[in-house]
Scaffold this motif. Structure first.
Motif: not given
Ligand code: ASP
Ligand code: MG
Length: 417
Positions: A43-44, A51-54, A63-64
């Motif tokens: 979840t973290n 955060q990165l996408y937004y 990250k994915l």
């Protein structure tokens, strides 16, 4: 029917998943609803993706990919046959996540948060359910996004109890069956994913138990049960064998991390006992939370809440802080979903100890600055001691330098930096 809940720590590696199966096998005669959280710290990690996408920053793809690798490393041990269906299911989740991240982010951060973060539980339950089937434990995978109905208060969604009850009862008909369902997540009327607040899987277990009139809920943890303090923080902790619902609500409210605060209320209403047991030693007794005496044994309880901040709000013209200001300040807290854990007032200023939320707090502060003079200091810790004695507090306070302390006959609270 019994409801079991397994948290992130209990499914953080292949051993953990195998252990769930072992525990389920100990309950041959029971119908089970098994609520599972996202694996380990998924979840973290998904929060970081959000955060990165937004913010349209670099690095969300990497990250994915690391989240994908982590899940694959677990699956490769559990399912050595690479053509197992679970690989397709998991791949599909990452495909969906990639698709989301390729679109332009919508303005509503919390909506996007829920859309992305909810996949952590989809992944973990896919893997757990497939593994149980693999070793011959017949089970049904359920999609909480179709069953746990909520409002649109993304990240802190409120449950629509009557609708959820109808749907859960429809989906869970076989009183001897085994069902695997995600904790923490649900959906609104438009089938947008929602989440129930961080660490919300315990709450999902309580929701399911309430709606199904279950016999009990068991939360399986990496501790022997509920202790009178977090053993990682406090020395000489003891196991609480019995806790009343009311006492448990109080402990959870002050931040005892063992049980999610909202979990107890629905169980208390229907008088469904909540067990907290060790997933490493399932035969050990653990803790039972029920309608009875407040604590057994009767000992002081210690709670540490980190990541707190001390916010001081005063009037710009040194006028008295009165109800009108306070209601305005609290309305602002409410708007940004900020939880107040302790307050103290003087004539012209109010001090609030709040949860430091890196996303919502900056917005809160901007808003308050328009009307008040404020000072803000994060990295505070709030200690709460329930059932304290003067002697005990002398000892407890020896090495601490509280900047705020407050007490009632039952509770002693201090804030330190
Ligand atoms: N996976 C969610 C979280 O980490 C829910 C839970 O663990 O209970 O917050
Ligand atoms: Mg979790």
């Amino acid at each position: 029917m019994k409801v079991f809940k397994f948290g992130g720590a209990s499914v953080k590696d292949p051993e953990g998943v195998r252990n769930i199966a072992k525990i389920i096998q100990l309950y041959q005669d029971d119908g089970l609803v098994v609520v599972v959280s996202a694996m380990g710290k998924t979840t973290n990690a998904l929060e970081e993706v959000v955060q990165l996408y937004y913010h349209r920053a670099e690095g969300y793809a990497e990250k994915l990919e690391s989240i994908r690798q982590y899940h694959y490393s677990i699956m490769e041990e559990l399912f050595p046959m690479c053509q197992h269906l679970v690989y397709e299911e998991v791949e599909h989740v990452f495909y969906q996540l990639k698709l989301i991240c390729q679109t332009k982010p919508e303005a509503d951060y919390n909506l996007i948060y829920d859309r992305i973060v909810s996949y952590g539980e989809i992944l973990s339950t896919r893997i757990v359910s497939a593994y149980l089937s693999e070793i011959g434990i017949e089970n049904t995978w359920l999609d909480a996004r179709k069953l746990i109905k909520t409002d649109q208060n993304y990240r802190f969604a409120k449950v629509n109890w009557s609708f959820t009850e109808i749907l859960l009862k429809q989906a869970i008909r076989n009183a001897k069956g085994r069902y695997v369902i995600q904790g923490f997540i649900g959906s609104d009327d438009n089938y947008h994913s929602t989440t129930l607040g961080r660490e919300g899987s315990d709450y999902t277990a309580a929701i399911a138990a309430y709606c199904l009139g279950a016999e009990s809920v068991t939360i399986w943890k990496d501790v022997p049960g509920v202790l009178n303090g977090d053993p990682k923080v406090f020395e000489n902790t003891v196991l609480l064998r019995k806790i009343s619902f009311t006492e448990a609500i109080e402990l959870a409210y002050y931040g005892a991390s063992v049980i999610h605060p909202k979990t107890i209320q629905p169980l208390k209403q229907k008088n469904i006992p909540l067990m907290v047991k060790s997933f490493a030693r399932p035969e050990a007794e653990g803790t039972e939370i029920q309608n009875g005496s407040s604590l057994e044994p009767m000992v002081p309880c210690f709670i540490r809440k980190t990541n707190q901040a001390v916010l001081n709000v005063s009037t710009t013209d040194l006028a008295f802080i009165v109800e009108e200001h306070l209601s305005q300040i609290y309305a602002t807290f409410h708007r940004y979903g900020i939880r107040v854990n302790l307050t103290q007032n003087t004539a012209t200023s109010s001090t609030f100890v709040i949860n430091h939320d890196p996303v919502n707090v900056p917005m809160l502060l901007e808003d308050l600055k328009m009307h008040f003079t404020i000072s803000y200091r994060p990295e505070a810790t709030l200690f709460t001691v329930r059932h304290y004695s003067e002697k005990l507090m002398d000892e407890f306070l020896r090495d601490k330098h509280p900047i705020i302390s407050q007490s009632t006959p039952v509770i002693y609270q201090i804030v330190v930096f």
